[in-house]
Design a protein around this motif. Structure first.
Motif, PDB file in Angstrom:
ATOM      1  N   PHE A  58      -4.752   6.399   1.494  1.00  0.00           N
ATOM      2  CA  PHE A  58      -4.070   4.994   1.080  1.00  0.00           C
ATOM      3  C   PHE A  58      -4.686   4.661  -0.404  1.00  0.00           C
ATOM      4  O   PHE A  58      -5.808   4.836  -0.638  1.00  0.00           O
ATOM      5  CB  PHE A  58      -4.329   3.748   1.958  1.00  0.00           C
ATOM      6  N   GLY A  59      -3.803   4.141  -1.212  1.00  0.00           N
ATOM      7  CA  GLY A  59      -4.240   3.665  -2.574  1.00  0.00           C
ATOM      8  C   GLY A  59      -4.732   2.266  -2.183  1.00  0.00           C
ATOM      9  O   GLY A  59      -5.005   1.800  -1.399  1.00  0.00           O
ATOM     10  N   GLN A  84      -3.681  10.341   6.583  1.00  0.00           N
ATOM     11  CA  GLN A  84      -2.910   9.431   5.517  1.00  0.00           C
ATOM     12  C   GLN A  84      -4.138   8.842   4.586  1.00  0.00           C
ATOM     13  O   GLN A  84      -4.974   8.175   5.108  1.00  0.00           O
ATOM     14  CB  GLN A  84      -2.240   8.465   5.925  1.00  0.00           C
ATOM     15  N   PHE A 131       0.838  -1.383  -0.063  1.00  0.00           N
ATOM     16  CA  PHE A 131       0.262   0.011   0.177  1.00  0.00           C
ATOM     17  C   PHE A 131       0.883   1.244   0.057  1.00  0.00           C
ATOM     18  O   PHE A 131       1.885   1.316   0.861  1.00  0.00           O
ATOM     19  CB  PHE A 131      -0.919  -0.266   1.455  1.00  0.00           C
TER      20      PHE A 131
END
Lengths: 115, 113
Positions: free
Chosen positions: A106-107, A104, A90
């Protein structure tokens, strides 16, 4: 708004092959990072970058290289793939460290198998 | 790193409140508590965070004890789509300016009819 985009989604490698996992973000975020997640475990930090041209190691950096030539991109390179690197990877980005609210994003992840 | 402890799994009936506990007894004064969740091995998704005071947003509420040694994430009306692994994280700022979120194994929440 694409957010954090990771490519490829799936990859199978043979031991010793090299490849680059791509990560791009369109939010103008300073901070980017790579994590790996193994079955039944939480995410572990591999490498991170606090801005273009600056990278540093996380807790499990061995076998991986990174670079940050632009704000948008943070590729992760496996120079000689090993079965122990079979995992889900990730990429994440966030606006910066000086903000109290530092979310944050995340992909979707890259699922890598090394045979 | 401040360590967090969560129960490995919890069940909740749909429409009821889900209360997910987290212990972080070694947290330091300037460390924030963050909650993320991960659905079906997708990328983790931010839910909420706090320092001292209770917090609420459109997704959830966060209750932090006065001594900051524990917190509870509350999903007020859980739905089937809330079934996920929930991670309680203490955010650590690394010496080089990096941002480390230490993910433990989290709590698997299962919402059932």
């Amino acid at each position: 708004n694409a957010g954090v985009t990771q490519t490829p989604k799936f990859q199978v490698l043979k031991t010793g092959q090299s490849m680059t996992l791509q990560c791009a973000q369109d939010m103008n975020h300073e901070y980017m990072s790579w994590y790996r997640q193994d079955p039944g475990m939480g995410l572990r930090l591999i490498h991170y970058s606090v801005g273009a041209g600056i990278t540093d190691q996380g807790e499990v950096p061995n076998g991986y290289n990174v670079s940050r030539s632009t704000t948008e991109d943070f590729p992760l390179r496996l120079l000689s793939a090993a079965p122990s690197q079979t995992s889900v990877y990730f990429c994440a980005s966030s606006q910066g460290q000086r903000l109290a609210k530092n979310i944050q994003y995340f992909g979707a992840g890259t699922r890598l198998s090394v045979l | 790193d401040a360590k967090t402890t969560q129960p490995p799994s919890m069940d909740c009936a749909e429409g009821r409140a889900a209360n997910l506990p987290c212990n972080h007894s070694t947290i330091s004064g300037n460390e924030y508590v963050y909650w993320y969740r991960q659905i079906h091995s997708q990328g983790p998704q931010y839910i909420i965070h706090g320092l001292k005071n209770n917090e609420t947003n459109e997704m959830a509420s966060l209750i932090i004890t006065e001594d900051r040694k524990s917190s509870t994430l509350i999903l007020p009306h859980a739905t089937l789509r809330d079934t996920a692994v929930y991670y309680c994280i203490v955010r650590l700022i690394l010496t080089g300016g990096g941002n480390k979120l230490t993910f433990g194994t989290g709590t698997q929440l299962k919402v059932e009819l």
